[in-house]
Scaffold this motif. Sequence first.
Motif, PDB file in Angstrom:
ATOM      1  N   UNK A 191       0.841  -1.205   0.000  1.00  0.00           N
ATOM      2  CA  UNK A 191       0.000   0.000   0.000  1.00  0.00           C
ATOM      3  C   UNK A 191       0.872   1.249   0.000  1.00  0.00           C
ATOM      4  N   UNK A 192       1.932   1.235   0.817  1.00  0.00           N
ATOM      5  CA  UNK A 192       2.798   2.413   0.923  1.00  0.00           C
ATOM      6  C   UNK A 192       3.435   2.761  -0.414  1.00  0.00           C
ATOM      7  N   UNK A 193       3.863   1.744  -1.154  1.00  0.00           N
ATOM      8  CA  UNK A 193       4.535   1.996  -2.425  1.00  0.00           C
ATOM      9  C   UNK A 193       3.584   2.451  -3.518  1.00  0.00           C
ATOM     10  N   UNK A 194       2.294   2.482  -3.220  1.00  0.00           N
ATOM     11  CA  UNK A 194       1.308   3.038  -4.150  1.00  0.00           C
ATOM     12  C   UNK A 194       1.080   4.529  -3.893  1.00  0.00           C
ATOM     13  N   UNK A 195       1.781   5.085  -2.894  1.00  0.00           N
ATOM     14  CA  UNK A 195       1.623   6.496  -2.535  1.00  0.00           C
ATOM     15  C   UNK A 195       2.864   7.288  -2.945  1.00  0.00           C
ATOM     16  N   UNK A 196       2.701   8.429  -3.597  1.00  0.00           N
ATOM     17  CA  UNK A 196       3.861   9.275  -3.941  1.00  0.00           C
ATOM     18  C   UNK A 196       4.640   9.727  -2.723  1.00  0.00           C
ATOM     19  N   UNK A 197       3.952   9.915  -1.595  1.00  0.00           N
ATOM     20  CA  UNK A 197       4.627  10.400  -0.390  1.00  0.00           C
ATOM     21  C   UNK A 197       5.673   9.406   0.110  1.00  0.00           C
TER      22      UNK A 197
END
Length: 254
Positions: A191-197
């Motif tokens: 999930x984290x790697x799907x976020x630009x942040x």
Amino acid sequence: MLRHLYVLRRSWPRLLELMYWPLVQMILWGFVTKFFLGHSDWVAQAAGVLISAVLLWDVLFRANLGVSLPFIEEMWSRNLAQLFISPLRDVELIVALVMMSLVRTLISVTPAAFLALPFFDVWVFQLGVPLLAFFANLLIFGSVIGIGVAALILRFGLGAESLCWLGIFLLAPVSAIYYPVSALPGWLQTIALMLPSAHTFEGMRGVLFDGVFSWSHFWWAAGLNGVMLAAASLFFLHMMKQARIKGLLMQQGE
């Protein structure tokens, strides 16, 4: 019964606001503690990493508020209908909100960045040119969240205004602000790697620790931002169209 269901439907964002803050704080600082326990030398090797992360996180936070709050203020003052009597187009409103978000973010974050030097001997500008890339990606992602929140508030009314703060903080634990993505459980890493942040903060740590700018993280963040910005803008334009059809522009206000 129907009345209670209607009240619950209108107040669900406020109920979430009561519950989410302790939960997010527990998860966020739980991951920070877990990572520090296994990497005791991490802070010693990069004394300024936490302060740099805080400043960049504030860019994301202020960019979100810079888009959503001015839109809410127009709703509070019942000015939306008057606003769209003018030749202003919906796309121009989105562009104006993003530009004002940039100005407000620069005004709020720049003094803190300069004061970090005399107070903590941390010079965030040591990141050099990559700092501009991090700033741009976080500004765009914060604007994406703000546009999405504005669209939801337009659809559900001012009862959903708590989403201005709720939405951004729900993403904090999976944005890998103070710890790398590898500190998260496996399913959360996806999930984290799907976020630009997350890609942006990973890139920041790469510059601070290794002195290397990761083009991979930069392009992932930029690509995800492009897709999300287009999706959020289309969603906002759709909600604006529905608001006109249903007459919601005249019904919003304090």
